[in-house]
Design a protein around this motif. Structure first.
Motif, PDB file in Angstrom:
ATOM      1  N   GLY A  33       6.057  13.984   6.001  1.00  0.00           N
ATOM      2  CA  GLY A  33       6.734  14.537   7.172  1.00  0.00           C
ATOM      3  C   GLY A  33       7.705  15.636   6.794  1.00  0.00           C
ATOM      4  O   GLY A  33       7.749  16.704   7.421  1.00  0.00           O
ATOM      5  N   VAL A  34       8.505  15.397   5.756  1.00  0.00           N
ATOM      6  CA  VAL A  34       9.487  16.395   5.327  1.00  0.00           C
ATOM      7  C   VAL A  34       8.790  17.635   4.782  1.00  0.00           C
ATOM      8  O   VAL A  34       9.185  18.772   5.091  1.00  0.00           O
ATOM      9  CB  VAL A  34      10.424  15.796   4.261  1.00  0.00           C
ATOM     10  CG1 VAL A  34      11.321  16.872   3.673  1.00  0.00           C
ATOM     11  CG2 VAL A  34      11.266  14.684   4.884  1.00  0.00           C
ATOM     12  N   ALA A  35       7.731  17.437   3.976  1.00  0.00           N
ATOM     13  CA  ALA A  35       6.999  18.583   3.427  1.00  0.00           C
ATOM     14  C   ALA A  35       6.374  19.413   4.540  1.00  0.00           C
ATOM     15  O   ALA A  35       6.429  20.653   4.523  1.00  0.00           O
ATOM     16  CB  ALA A  35       5.920  18.097   2.453  1.00  0.00           C
ATOM     17  N   GLY A  36       5.799  18.734   5.527  1.00  0.00           N
ATOM     18  CA  GLY A  36       5.219  19.458   6.649  1.00  0.00           C
ATOM     19  C   GLY A  36       6.265  20.239   7.428  1.00  0.00           C
ATOM     20  O   GLY A  36       6.036  21.382   7.843  1.00  0.00           O
ATOM     21  N   VAL A  38       9.139  17.817  13.177  1.00  0.00           N
ATOM     22  CA  VAL A  38       8.065  17.180  12.409  1.00  0.00           C
ATOM     23  C   VAL A  38       8.644  16.308  11.294  1.00  0.00           C
ATOM     24  O   VAL A  38       8.191  15.187  11.046  1.00  0.00           O
ATOM     25  CB  VAL A  38       7.121  18.249  11.821  1.00  0.00           C
ATOM     26  CG1 VAL A  38       6.125  17.614  10.852  1.00  0.00           C
ATOM     27  CG2 VAL A  38       6.383  18.971  12.938  1.00  0.00           C
ATOM     28  N   ALA A  39       9.678  16.840  10.612  1.00  0.00           N
ATOM     29  CA  ALA A  39      10.306  16.079   9.532  1.00  0.00           C
ATOM     30  C   ALA A  39      10.946  14.801  10.060  1.00  0.00           C
ATOM     31  O   ALA A  39      10.792  13.721   9.474  1.00  0.00           O
ATOM     32  CB  ALA A  39      11.349  16.950   8.829  1.00  0.00           C
ATOM     33  N   VAL A  45      10.109  10.740   9.289  1.00  0.00           N
ATOM     34  CA  VAL A  45      11.086   9.715   8.926  1.00  0.00           C
ATOM     35  C   VAL A  45      11.007   8.535   9.883  1.00  0.00           C
ATOM     36  O   VAL A  45      11.051   7.367   9.464  1.00  0.00           O
ATOM     37  CB  VAL A  45      12.513  10.309   8.917  1.00  0.00           C
ATOM     38  CG1 VAL A  45      13.547   9.205   8.705  1.00  0.00           C
ATOM     39  CG2 VAL A  45      12.637  11.373   7.836  1.00  0.00           C
ATOM     40  N   PHE A  46      10.876   8.830  11.180  1.00  0.00           N
ATOM     41  CA  PHE A  46      10.781   7.764  12.177  1.00  0.00           C
ATOM     42  C   PHE A  46       9.532   6.915  11.955  1.00  0.00           C
ATOM     43  O   PHE A  46       9.588   5.676  11.991  1.00  0.00           O
ATOM     44  CB  PHE A  46      10.769   8.365  13.582  1.00  0.00           C
ATOM     45  CG  PHE A  46      10.509   7.359  14.669  1.00  0.00           C
ATOM     46  CD1 PHE A  46      11.514   6.513  15.107  1.00  0.00           C
ATOM     47  CD2 PHE A  46       9.243   7.257  15.245  1.00  0.00           C
ATOM     48  CE1 PHE A  46      11.270   5.576  16.111  1.00  0.00           C
ATOM     49  CE2 PHE A  46       8.990   6.319  16.236  1.00  0.00           C
ATOM     50  CZ  PHE A  46      10.011   5.484  16.669  1.00  0.00           C
ATOM     51  N   ALA A 106       7.919   6.550   9.213  1.00  0.00           N
ATOM     52  CA  ALA A 106       8.063   5.794   7.968  1.00  0.00           C
ATOM     53  C   ALA A 106       8.883   4.530   8.199  1.00  0.00           C
ATOM     54  O   ALA A 106       8.553   3.454   7.687  1.00  0.00           O
ATOM     55  CB  ALA A 106       8.717   6.670   6.903  1.00  0.00           C
ATOM     56  N   GLY A 107       9.970   4.671   8.973  1.00  0.00           N
ATOM     57  CA  GLY A 107      10.784   3.493   9.284  1.00  0.00           C
ATOM     58  C   GLY A 107      10.012   2.465  10.087  1.00  0.00           C
ATOM     59  O   GLY A 107      10.108   1.254   9.839  1.00  0.00           O
ATOM     60  N   LEU A 108       9.229   2.949  11.047  1.00  0.00           N
ATOM     61  CA  LEU A 108       8.415   2.038  11.862  1.00  0.00           C
ATOM     62  C   LEU A 108       7.360   1.345  11.011  1.00  0.00           C
ATOM     63  O   LEU A 108       7.133   0.134  11.134  1.00  0.00           O
ATOM     64  CB  LEU A 108       7.757   2.819  12.998  1.00  0.00           C
ATOM     65  CG  LEU A 108       6.930   2.009  14.002  1.00  0.00           C
ATOM     66  CD1 LEU A 108       7.796   0.989  14.710  1.00  0.00           C
ATOM     67  CD2 LEU A 108       6.271   2.941  15.014  1.00  0.00           C
ATOM     68  N   LEU A 109       6.732   2.109  10.130  1.00  0.00           N
ATOM     69  CA  LEU A 109       5.729   1.526   9.237  1.00  0.00           C
ATOM     70  C   LEU A 109       6.355   0.483   8.330  1.00  0.00           C
ATOM     71  O   LEU A 109       5.768  -0.579   8.087  1.00  0.00           O
ATOM     72  CB  LEU A 109       5.081   2.636   8.409  1.00  0.00           C
ATOM     73  CG  LEU A 109       4.004   2.191   7.409  1.00  0.00           C
ATOM     74  CD1 LEU A 109       2.777   1.671   8.148  1.00  0.00           C
ATOM     75  CD2 LEU A 109       3.608   3.361   6.497  1.00  0.00           C
ATOM     76  N   TRP A 110       7.558   0.792   7.817  1.00  0.00           N
ATOM     77  CA  TRP A 110       8.249  -0.157   6.935  1.00  0.00           C
ATOM     78  C   TRP A 110       8.508  -1.473   7.663  1.00  0.00           C
ATOM     79  O   TRP A 110       8.286  -2.560   7.102  1.00  0.00           O
ATOM     80  CB  TRP A 110       9.559   0.459   6.453  1.00  0.00           C
ATOM     81  CG  TRP A 110      10.311  -0.428   5.507  1.00  0.00           C
ATOM     82  CD1 TRP A 110      10.146  -0.507   4.154  1.00  0.00           C
ATOM     83  CD2 TRP A 110      11.327  -1.374   5.849  1.00  0.00           C
ATOM     84  NE1 TRP A 110      10.992  -1.448   3.619  1.00  0.00           N
ATOM     85  CE2 TRP A 110      11.735  -1.996   4.637  1.00  0.00           C
ATOM     86  CE3 TRP A 110      11.927  -1.745   7.042  1.00  0.00           C
ATOM     87  CZ2 TRP A 110      12.716  -2.970   4.610  1.00  0.00           C
ATOM     88  CZ3 TRP A 110      12.914  -2.722   7.013  1.00  0.00           C
ATOM     89  CH2 TRP A 110      13.293  -3.325   5.803  1.00  0.00           C
ATOM     90  N   MET A 111       8.966  -1.401   8.912  1.00  0.00           N
ATOM     91  CA  MET A 111       9.237  -2.630   9.670  1.00  0.00           C
ATOM     92  C   MET A 111       7.962  -3.416   9.919  1.00  0.00           C
ATOM     93  O   MET A 111       7.926  -4.638   9.751  1.00  0.00           O
ATOM     94  CB  MET A 111       9.923  -2.292  10.991  1.00  0.00           C
ATOM     95  CG  MET A 111      11.371  -1.894  10.859  1.00  0.00           C
ATOM     96  SD  MET A 111      12.248  -1.893  12.435  1.00  0.00           S
ATOM     97  CE  MET A 111      11.266  -0.717  13.368  1.00  0.00           C
ATOM     98  N   LEU A 112       6.900  -2.724  10.326  1.00  0.00           N
ATOM     99  CA  LEU A 112       5.644  -3.399  10.666  1.00  0.00           C
ATOM    100  C   LEU A 112       5.017  -4.071   9.446  1.00  0.00           C
ATOM    101  O   LEU A 112       4.501  -5.189   9.536  1.00  0.00           O
ATOM    102  CB  LEU A 112       4.659  -2.404  11.280  1.00  0.00           C
ATOM    103  CG  LEU A 112       5.017  -1.881  12.672  1.00  0.00           C
ATOM    104  CD1 LEU A 112       4.008  -0.824  13.125  1.00  0.00           C
ATOM    105  CD2 LEU A 112       5.072  -3.023  13.690  1.00  0.00           C
TER     106      LEU A 112
END
Length: 245
Positions: A131-134, A146-147, A151-152, A154-160
């Motif tokens: 996301g940050v690179a894009g 986009v960045a 991040v959002f 990634a946080g959602l994926l981490w929780m799931l």
């Protein structure tokens, strides 16, 4: 020919559905366990906080080691809870009882827990990096969006992805220590028990979050009390949910 008496079958990790109201009883039992010996419990929490803060200061290895040690230290807390519930004497050194009983299985739980959380971290890191690179490549306000989106996500994926791991490890130390289950069997039994009681643990989690908020207000000192109460509530929920506990 069968020998008599026929030995009882071993515990297979069977669990039951419980009522949402029981959550409040878990916390009451946790408090009752704490007040048996508040001084010892607070001392245990101070030691735990020092251990985890010390590990947090070590880059990369520290977080991995904290996951590795969690089942072993959790087992010590649970064994102390059992002694307190039986009105037996327990000491601060009981925190390290997991290094003396079922250590191999508890360490294996820690290894599996560590590897699971490491995989989750890598996947979340890839999402953040992408996301940050894009966003940097786009190089305008849209790129910033986009960045932030990366991040959002990634946080959602981490929780799931973390949730099933937490469900699997939640009761696993207790099942290893008290029921002598093998690590993988304990993880499976814990996951199924949490899944079977999804609504119950949703309520438990919400109440715990509220209690953590208030515990954090007085410079975090409330966790010296809340930590043992939560440990006692986990022990009480284990006794409530698992058949043959």
């Amino acid at each position: 020919m069968e020998n008599f008496p026929i030995p009882a079958p071993g515990f297979n990790g069977a669990s039951r559905r419980t009522e949402v109201d029981n959550v409040f009883n878990w916390f009451r039992q946790g408090w009752a366990i704490f007040i048996v010996n508040p001084g010892a419990w607070i001392a245990m929490m101070v030691i735990l906080i020092v251990i985890y803060l010390g590990l947090a200061l070590v880059p990369w290895i520290g977080p991995l080691a904290s996951h590795l040690l969690t089942p072993v230290l959790a087992a010590g807390m649970l064994l102390a809870c059992e002694r307190a519930a039986r009105q037996e004497e327990f000491a601060i050194t009981d925190l390290f009882a997991g290094f003396q009983h079922h250590t191999g299985s508890l360490v294996m739980l820690g290894v599996l827990y560590m590897l699971g959380m490491l995989v989750v971290f890598v996947l979340a890191f890839v999402f953040v990096g992408g996301g940050v690179a894009g966003g940097l490549l786009i190089g305008n306000p849209i790129g910033a969006g986009v960045a932030l989106g990366g991040v959002f996500l990634a946080g959602l994926l981490w929780m799931l992805l973390s949730l099933p791991i937490v469900m699997a490890i939640w009761f696993a130390p207790a099942l290893v220590v008290f029921n002598r289950l093998q690590p993988v069997d304990a993880l499976k039994a814990s996951f199924h028990a949490c899944l079977k009681n999804t609504l119950v643990f949703l309520v438990y989690g919400l109440i715990s979050l509220v209690l953590c908020f208030f515990a954090a207000l007085p410079l975090g000192l409330g966790f010296l009390v809340l930590g043992p109460v939560l440990a006692g509530s986990v022990y009480a929920s284990y006794r409530d949910i698992f058949i043959g506990a």
